[in-house]
Design an enzyme around this catalytic site. Structure first.
Site: not given
Length: 307
Positions: A251, A283, A248, A155, A179, A274
């Site tokens: 990625r 994605y 993005h 990211r 995250k 994820h």
């Protein structure tokens, strides 16, 4: 042009407390915190215009009015869903804190929007983008960022937050804090390692002020998210690519190219960091023709008899 509406403390205090909570306790990224701040501020201003100056005065019909007003102002379905999600999370937090008895946003749905599938670059476009030589340290730094982003599928925030200690050149991997402060290790790839070896000696020429991998060649400080975005966009233009280049997209290209080659969705999920497989499925979207070819070639019931 409409003047911004002042928000009374009866509304703003709870917003400030909630933002501190998601920043300090939940450790959400600065970008996420800023998104919550922007959406909740906009909602609070609309509430003031509706003569609602306390959160406990907000009722279900008011929430529906806020959504309708946001929609009429031109907010797209995706942005509308983001605004409503921020409000619902904020009100849930108030209930947990004992500020509210119930969440007036419960049971209310936003208009459904079509699923947005991020675009990716094909392998030839990536090669064209990476065709940057060793003319100057700035070019070397940028090429290294591109190689690391594409080679590890990071990211944008993960790229800018990288420290020297996160890179293991011997093992060829990088430690990433993703995250929710979840740590993962990701292989870097031969090309990314080669360019890191090129960049590290040049990096020392700028007397870096911290341990950041990627620093400004002017200040020696850690590169900001916006600076990386601008550099990627600039190289897309310089290299003559027809599509807009952003982190993005790189990625997503990493994920798509891996999935096309391996078909291993679980592995790609782990590499991307994820939490849910459903996120990876969107994605790392593959077009139906590719899936059909895989099915025809692999499934026993799909193979056609030769005539």
């Amino acid at each position: 042009m409409n003047q911004p509406i002042d928000i009374p403390e009866t509304l703003s205090t709870a917003i400030e407390q909630f933002l501190r909570y998601i920043q300090v306790e939940r450790r959400l990224s600065p970008v996420t915190v800023e998104n919550y701040h922007r959406q909740l501020t906009a909602l609070a201003q609309m509430m003031v215009a509706m003569n609602i100056c306390e959160w406990k005065s907000l009722e279900s019909q008011h929430v529906r009015m806020l959504l309708a007003k946001s929609h009429r102002s031109g907010l797209q379905p995706t942005s509308l869903a983001l605004r409503f999600s921020a409000l619902r999370s904020f009100l849930d937090w108030q209930v947990a804190q004992g500020m509210l008895d119930v969440n007036p946003a419960k049971g209310i749905r936003t208009p459904k929007s079509g699923r947005h599938l991020p675009k990716n670059m094909d392998v030839d476009e990536v090669s064209q983008l990476m065709n940057i030589d060793l003319k100057d340290p700035l070019s070397v730094r940028d090429r290294t960022m591109l190689e690391v982003m594409y080679g590890a599928g990071l990211r944008l925030s993960e790229l800018t937050n990288l420290n020297i200690s996160d890179i293991d050149m011997n093992e060829g991997e990088v430690r990433v804090l993703g995250k929710g402060s979840k740590e993962r290790k990701v292989p870097l790839g031969r090309k990314a390692l080669e360019w890191l070896q090129n960049w590290f000696p040049m990096r020392e020429l700028y007397a870096p002020e911290d341990k950041a991998v990627f620093i400004s060649t002017q200040s020696g400080k850690r590169l900001s998210v916006r600076s990386v975005q601008k550099r990627f966009e600039l190289w897309g233009i310089k290299q003559g690519l027809s599509s807009h280049v952003n982190p993005h997209k790189l990625r997503h290209s990493f994920a798509t190219h891996l999935l096309e080659s391996s078909g291993d969705l679980r592995a790609v999920q782990e590499l991307l960091g994820h939490a849910n497989l459903s996120t990876t499925q969107v994605y790392t979207h593959l077009d139906f023709q590719h899936l059909a070819k895989v099915y025809d070639a692999a499934h026993p019931r799909a193979k056609r008899e030769k005539s």
